[in-house]
Design a protein around this motif. Sequence first.
Motif, PDB file in Angstrom:
ATOM      1  N   SER A   1       1.237   3.079 -12.639  1.00  0.00           N
ATOM      2  CA  SER A   1       2.110   4.128 -13.163  1.00  0.00           C
ATOM      3  C   SER A   1       3.536   3.982 -12.627  1.00  0.00           C
ATOM      4  CB  SER A   1       1.553   5.504 -12.810  1.00  0.00           C
ATOM      5  OG  SER A   1       1.664   5.786 -11.431  1.00  0.00           O
ATOM      6  N   ILE A   2       3.678   3.532 -11.389  1.00  0.00           N
ATOM      7  CA  ILE A   2       5.016   3.307 -10.837  1.00  0.00           C
ATOM      8  C   ILE A   2       5.725   2.202 -11.620  1.00  0.00           C
ATOM      9  CG2 ILE A   2       6.229   2.379  -8.816  1.00  0.00           C
ATOM     10  CD1 ILE A   2       4.151   3.970  -7.100  1.00  0.00           C
TER      11      ILE A   2
ATOM     12  N   VAL B   1       6.999  -3.639  -6.213  1.00  0.00           N
ATOM     13  CA  VAL B   1       6.950  -2.195  -6.442  1.00  0.00           C
ATOM     14  C   VAL B   1       6.159  -1.506  -5.337  1.00  0.00           C
ATOM     15  CG1 VAL B   1       7.165  -2.374  -8.952  1.00  0.00           C
ATOM     16  CG2 VAL B   1       4.888  -2.366  -7.902  1.00  0.00           C
ATOM     17  N   CYS B   2       6.518  -0.273  -5.094  1.00  0.00           N
ATOM     18  CA  CYS B   2       5.814   0.573  -4.134  1.00  0.00           C
ATOM     19  C   CYS B   2       6.189   2.019  -4.457  1.00  0.00           C
ATOM     20  CB  CYS B   2       6.207   0.207  -2.696  1.00  0.00           C
ATOM     21  SG  CYS B   2       5.261   1.068  -1.411  1.00  0.00           S
ATOM     22  N   GLY B   3       5.672   2.955  -3.699  1.00  0.00           N
ATOM     23  CA  GLY B   3       6.005   4.356  -3.904  1.00  0.00           C
ATOM     24  C   GLY B   3       5.162   5.232  -3.004  1.00  0.00           C
ATOM     25  N   THR B   4       5.434   6.506  -3.020  1.00  0.00           N
ATOM     26  CA  THR B   4       4.690   7.433  -2.173  1.00  0.00           C
ATOM     27  C   THR B   4       3.441   7.943  -2.888  1.00  0.00           C
ATOM     28  OG1 THR B   4       6.326   9.075  -2.902  1.00  0.00           O
ATOM     29  CG2 THR B   4       6.531   8.221  -0.666  1.00  0.00           C
ATOM     30  N   ASP B   5       2.350   8.014  -2.143  1.00  0.00           N
ATOM     31  CA  ASP B   5       1.081   8.559  -2.605  1.00  0.00           C
ATOM     32  C   ASP B   5       1.122  10.062  -2.331  1.00  0.00           C
ATOM     33  OD1 ASP B   5      -1.521   9.254  -3.107  1.00  0.00           O
ATOM     34  OD2 ASP B   5      -2.386   8.131  -1.443  1.00  0.00           O
TER      35      ASP B   5
ATOM     36  N   ALA C   1       0.840  -1.201   0.000  1.00  0.00           N
ATOM     37  CA  ALA C   1       0.000   0.000   0.000  1.00  0.00           C
ATOM     38  C   ALA C   1       0.872   1.247   0.000  1.00  0.00           C
ATOM     39  CB  ALA C   1      -0.917  -0.012   1.220  1.00  0.00           C
ATOM     40  N   LEU C   2       0.540   2.175  -0.871  1.00  0.00           N
ATOM     41  CA  LEU C   2       1.367   3.373  -1.042  1.00  0.00           C
ATOM     42  C   LEU C   2       1.246   4.276   0.184  1.00  0.00           C
ATOM     43  CD1 LEU C   2       0.475   4.301  -4.746  1.00  0.00           C
ATOM     44  CD2 LEU C   2       2.185   2.659  -3.907  1.00  0.00           C
ATOM     45  N   PRO C   3       2.352   4.562   0.869  1.00  0.00           N
ATOM     46  CA  PRO C   3       2.284   5.427   2.055  1.00  0.00           C
ATOM     47  C   PRO C   3       2.057   6.882   1.666  1.00  0.00           C
ATOM     48  CG  PRO C   3       4.566   4.854   1.573  1.00  0.00           C
ATOM     49  CD  PRO C   3       3.722   4.068   0.616  1.00  0.00           C
TER      50      PRO C   3
ATOM     51  N   ARG D   1       6.682   7.067  -7.265  1.00  0.00           N
ATOM     52  CA  ARG D   1       5.803   8.099  -6.713  1.00  0.00           C
ATOM     53  C   ARG D   1       4.659   8.334  -7.687  1.00  0.00           C
ATOM     54  NH1 ARG D   1      10.144  12.894  -6.373  1.00  0.00           N
ATOM     55  NH2 ARG D   1       8.389  13.895  -5.297  1.00  0.00           N
ATOM     56  N   THR D   2       3.613   9.022  -7.222  1.00  0.00           N
ATOM     57  CA  THR D   2       2.424   9.181  -8.055  1.00  0.00           C
ATOM     58  C   THR D   2       2.370  10.510  -8.790  1.00  0.00           C
ATOM     59  OG1 THR D   2       1.166   9.995  -6.145  1.00  0.00           O
ATOM     60  CG2 THR D   2       1.025   7.637  -6.638  1.00  0.00           C
TER      61      THR D   2
END
Length: 810
Positions: A505-506, A286-290, A249-251, A334-335
């Motif tokens: 998108s990430i 994959v992950c990234g910042t929301d 889950a994107l933090p 990131r988004t």
Amino acid sequence: MFPLCLEQSGFVWVWAHSKAGGLERQTQSNMVVPFLSRPAVPALLLPNGLYLFSSNAICRYLFEVNGQESSELCNQWLEWEATDLQPALLQALHMAVLQGKGSEVSKVLQSPLNFLDQSLGKGNTPYLTGEAVSVADIVLWAALYPVLSESSLVLYLPFFLYFQTILCQSAAQKVLQGKGLQGMKSYMQRQPAPHSNQCRETQPLVSEEEMEAAAHTWNKGLNPAPLDTGRQHPILPQEGKRNILVTSALPYVNNVPHLGNIIGCVLSADVFSRYCRLRGWNLLFVCGTDEYGTATENKAREEGLTPQQICDKYHAIHSGIYKWFQIDFDFFGRTTTEKQTEIAQDIFWRLHKNGFLVDDTVEQLRCENCQRFLADRFVEGTCPHCSYPEARGDQCDKCGRLINAVELREPQCKVCRRTPVIRSSKHLFLDLPKLETQLEQWLEKSTSTGDWTANAKQITRSWLRDGLKPRCITRDLQWGTPVPHPEYKEKVFYVWFDAPIGYLSITANYTDKWETWWKNPQQVELYNFMAKDNVPFHSVVFPCSLLGAQDNYTLVNNLVATEYLNYEDTKFSKSRGVGVFGDMAKDTGIPSDVWRFYLLYVRPEGQDSAFSWADMALKNNSELLNNLGNFINRAGMFVTRFFEGCVPVMDLQQEDKRLLALVGWELQQYIKLMDKVKIRDALKHILNISRHGNQYIQVNEPWKKIKGGDIERQRAGTVTGVSVNIACLLSVMLFPYMPKVSQTIRDQLNAPQSCISTMLYGTTGTFVCSLRAGHRIGTVSPLFQKLEVDQIEALKKRFGGQQVFEVYDS
């Protein structure tokens, strides 16, 4: 051995069938053994004048007098009955007889009874140890008879027919006198109240065939070392391989993650990803910042920066925290990117074209003081359903019900604490009711074939049970993905329509071939990791967006949700300085691997759990230092001190083969649990192996045997060689949990690279001799340090905050 009076029935049966002479039995409480000051029942006076007081010992003696020697398997069953079944029975009987909680007995006995049932099921003989009744059959029957005799409990025992074949009823009735469980009341009243933790985890019974099979596997040795080329980016799905896509889950970019955020999302996903790579599966993590939304706008205003500057600043903070915790993303993005806009708008237009969007005028809360419409999470008030005073504008954390912000009683702007007003605004909605049939069909397949946690299934069912309603996908904000429709050009996408698209998108920013992962449901298995509050958006809202887009999107196969991790006896709160946040952990002086270990040890898999400084110190000092670290260090030091740094020759005896089988069984359980993403439970089997190893060393005392003759020195060598090979296995199993410690162990043992690929390949794993005789190990040193009381007390005080009022900062 803990004797229960109910076992007298087994003793009575054996006596009746015994041909022994010269023995005197005493089974009435008024018969006192001469040298005892109180009654002791039962008691058996032997011809040599000695007494036996244990029902099990008496039964065993009488069997042997009749020429029936106990086999190794029989002895193992007797040991299991004494150390595993009896503590559980004591607790169950205490609840049923003295507390009147007979309906709860099955829960207490579930683990040992399941084990017994499985053991009976896999055997091809009518009794536990063979074709004839053994003392093990009698002892277990007698122990369980009182609960079996209660008709309300028979349904819980699928092996009840097995017990009907052992004709001890008349003997049991002599003991219980037809009173059932109540016949034991006076006895149970004299026993100390048991503790719930008396029931230990059940250990397997190992047959001779299993010992020989384990020894055969051990002797196979390592597979040829594959060429280690590392991960080749970009990672893409491969034909003929298991392709796994893992998302966390994107933090939110504007918050520093606390320990609960870390274990709920990125750490759990990292452990599973590392495990999958060990298994040889093709995986992308994959992950990234929301980064979009009102929260970012407000944070920018607080710090006097632009929203983009805030995103840049906190994205770097998040990246640094996860790097310190050794979260091994393949890509952390990131988004706020062009790809996010491109893909989100494409999905929007597809939903629009397919008729899954509707418009409506809605009432919203607007803060006139802040001059803006308030996002749901920036409104607080009293829940209209359960009256919880700190419900958010989208959902109540207490009752879990969804809320429209205008439904809140006594709403407040979270920024300025003023009362907002209601204003009307036209918005676009995702027509969830129109997609409900498709969603239910997909959910039925996904939840039945994939690994969804129980809470994920329950939360999703509750949404469907209440009936789906259209969900707003637009917001009156500036910082967000712009809505491309000309009638809504002043609006942006609502975060929970937009944010999950960030996974796509990430991935697109990682590789131009992102569609081979996200539009490939035939080849790709998707795992989503999150805390339970994010479930409905991943199980209902986002899947409906992708189903409505009708573009062959990969939907989640396995939804893994944790419960909440609290801090001591309260909640994490950045504003009150309560709890440990990600940027603080490294300043404690405690290594990141120890943080990982403890968070995974208390991972809230089935219910909420709590971080505790005292418990963290206890687990570090007992499980890591005294159990795991002690075993691995001793094994390596014995090689260094007694065998000049080279693994000695190993001549396996039955005891060694039994240990190999036991370790192999623990490895199998570890793999079964990790395959099902039971991360916390799998960790316990690692610690079980080191416990077996410590006991093995302690019993065999190689430090003494090395000073003896040739036979004893050979025995010391075997014990040392087996132990150091178990340490090597542990290094592999530990890798998903404690990657630095895992590498340190392998460096100290100079372990070959192929030990990683060999141990966890296949369906059940393979425990082989990876460090052959003559293998030279490296320099051995302690792996862990003790956490001292004063150190822990200082940290507890430092992160205790000011307990003034309740505020939850997510």
